[in-house]
Design a protein around this motif. Structure first.
Motif, PDB file in Angstrom:
ATOM      1  N   PRO A  13       0.805  -1.382   0.283  1.00  0.00           N
ATOM      2  CA  PRO A  13       0.053   0.190  -0.041  1.00  0.00           C
ATOM      3  C   PRO A  13       1.169   0.808   0.304  1.00  0.00           C
ATOM      4  N   HIS A  63      -6.459   5.511   4.346  1.00  0.00           N
ATOM      5  CA  HIS A  63      -6.356   4.587   4.030  1.00  0.00           C
ATOM      6  C   HIS A  63      -6.794   2.913   4.200  1.00  0.00           C
ATOM      7  N   PHE A 116      -3.025   8.448  -1.782  1.00  0.00           N
ATOM      8  CA  PHE A 116      -3.773   7.927  -0.974  1.00  0.00           C
ATOM      9  C   PHE A 116      -4.471   7.683  -2.467  1.00  0.00           C
ATOM     10  N   TYR A 120      -8.106   1.385  -2.659  1.00  0.00           N
ATOM     11  CA  TYR A 120      -7.601   0.232  -2.098  1.00  0.00           C
ATOM     12  C   TYR A 120      -7.648   1.211  -0.327  1.00  0.00           C
ATOM     13  N   ALA A 121      -8.867   1.678  -0.629  1.00  0.00           N
ATOM     14  CA  ALA A 121      -9.537   2.247   1.168  1.00  0.00           C
ATOM     15  C   ALA A 121     -10.912   1.468   0.594  1.00  0.00           C
TER      16      ALA A 121
END
Length: 477
Positions: A13, A63, A116, A120-121
């Motif tokens: 990440p 995230h 950001f 993925y978040a």
């Protein structure tokens, strides 16, 4: 570049880059060095400007949504102790502003070199929802409700503020109704008829602290945002209906923050009444963080009121990690309630506190208690006392210090609860406690064991993930 691009790999990440939409709007305000100055202002945190007048606080560009074994344990135990009162815990985690209004968040993160990725978040958020389900807890899936609805052109959150717009409150209420109907088959929809309407055809200026602060930090005045104001009322407003109303305790209790505080304009509880066709009681506290309304609800005996569901609105899941340990040791026993005069009282005595001098209670030599099978409850003559420090002294020489603090927004409470340390197997030798502020207090302090009605087994969960609470520790008397 697409906002929904496939991640090259979720294992890295920190290698993600910000996503810039193909057609970004303009930065409307001159807010030089905004992140640094915002942190030193009333915001108390970095703020980043996006396009078209959107602003994001640092914690909104999030995230990850971690949950440790400790947090999972707390949720299991909270669920178990609520079930003693026939109350079902239902979680309502809220997707972040940057997740739902991702195009504007992508501009803010890109312009400020913030890592950001909304995809993925989203994946991490959905993973956390599944983790809650794996604990056996009903979960309100606001994200799924939003995905299945027509996109809001105005956005789901206010551009300048951290709060949802009423339209997202309505969507969240619909998602809550779906979860509650599935959890209580045949109980919802109820038999009362609620309808929601606009209070006025003219929207009002959204009153929030953000715009005055932004006006101080930016070189030009930040335009006010408007909000439609809704109200939810019973469809039948006749005198006969009023006199014949014997509905009793609202079946759903809502705890949370300013998102669900019924005194504010977002009308979540009203939308939920309409969706459920049943009454709702809101105990949410604006500015109360993730934990204060739960603390107040537990300490004021609402678990035994007859409500059927405790709906916990959680706007910032990462904050559960910081709160879980102290919540477990104060809220779980508060929901269990006072044992005074019952079979679960181990022993009790009168106490008096003067200013900050301590009071020490020695455990009788023939009594052996340890771990979180047991807790202390203390009645207060001064319900306005803000906090106490408990010092648990064990017979092997170990000590455990637990501060019990009542935040100002909680208001007065007349009883304090404190659980023994869960990770210290030694026998308790003495309990010493003192007030954090000058004053006097007096009452009765009791050492309690949890009700035998609670499930028994290992504290961290029984076989096959069963929700359990130990009460197996034998007490020698």
């Amino acid at each position: 570049m697409s906002l929904r691009r496939t991640l090259a790999g979720l294992l890295f990440p920190l290698c993600l880059v910000g996503v810039t939409p193909a057609l970004a709007g303009e930065m409307l305000y001159a807010c030089g060095d905004l992140p640094v100055r915002a942190k030193l202002s009333g915001f108390g945190i970095e703020v980043y400007q996006g396009d078209d007048g959107w602003f994001f606080r640092k914690n909104e560009l999030n995230h990850t949504f971690p949950m440790s074994d400790r947090s999972a344990r707390f949720l299991r135990r909270l669920d178990a102790v609520l079930k003693v009162h026939d109350v079902q815990l239902v979680l309502m985690p809220l997707p972040t502003k940057s997740m739902l209004d991702a195009e504007h968040a992508a501009v803010a993160s890109s312009a400020n070199n913030i890592i950001f990725d909304p995809a993925y978040a989203r994946a991490q958020f959905e993973q956390r929802l599944q983790s809650f389900r794996d604990l056996g807890l009903p979960v309100v899936d606001v994200l799924a409700e939003v995905d299945g609805a027509e996109k809001l052109e105005s956005g789901y959150f206010f551009a300048q503020d951290l709060h949802w717009r009423p339209e997202l409150a309505r969507a969240s209420a619909r998602a809550s109704a779906v979860a509650l109907e599935a959890t209580f088959p045949g109980e919802f929809p109820g038999t009362r008829s609620f309808v929601t309407r606009l209070k006025s055809s003219v929207a009002q200026v959204h009153s929030a602290n953000s715009r005055p602060l932004l006006n101080q930090l930016c070189g030009s005045a930040v335009e006010a945002e408007m909000v439609p104001v809704y109200e939810t009322v019973e469809a039948d407003q006749s005198v006969d209906a009023f006199l014949g109303d014997d509905s009793g305790v609202p079946p759903v209790s809502v705890i949370g923050t300013s998102f669900t505080d019924e005194s504010l304009v977002y009308n979540f509880s009203g939308f939920l009444r309409e969706a459920l066709q049943a009454d709702v009681a809101s105990y949410a506290l604006a500015g109360g963080n993730i934990d204060q309304s739960l603390f107040k609800w537990a300490h004021t005996g609402q678990a035994s009121s007859g409500t059927r569901a405790l709906l916990w609105e959680m706007p910032y899941l990462d904050r559960l990690e910081a709160a879980a340990t102290t919540l477990e040791r104060m809220v779980v026993p508060a929901i269990a309630g006072s044992c005074e005069g019952t079979d679960n009282e181990i022993f009790a005595t009168e106490y008096t506190l003067k200013d900050t001098a301590p009071f020490t209670l020695s455990v009788p030599a023939d009594v052996a208690v340890s771990g979180d099978d047991f807790y202390v409850t203390m009645g207060l003559s001064d319900a306005a006392a803000r906090g106490f420090t408990f010092n648990f002294e064990y017979r092997d020489g170990k000590r455990d210090v637990l501060p019990v603090v009542r935040e100002a927004r909680v208001g007065a409470i007349d009883r304090v609860y404190a659980e023994l340390a869960p990770d210290l197997p030694a026998e308790l030798g003495a309990i010493s406690f003192r007030a954090m502020q000058s004053g006097s207090n007096a009452g009765r302090i009791a050492l309690c064991r949890y009700p035998t009605a609670m499930p028994k087994g290992a504290q961290s969960g029984g076989p096959d993930g069963d929700v359990v609470l130990t009460t197996a520790q034998e007490v020698k008397k």
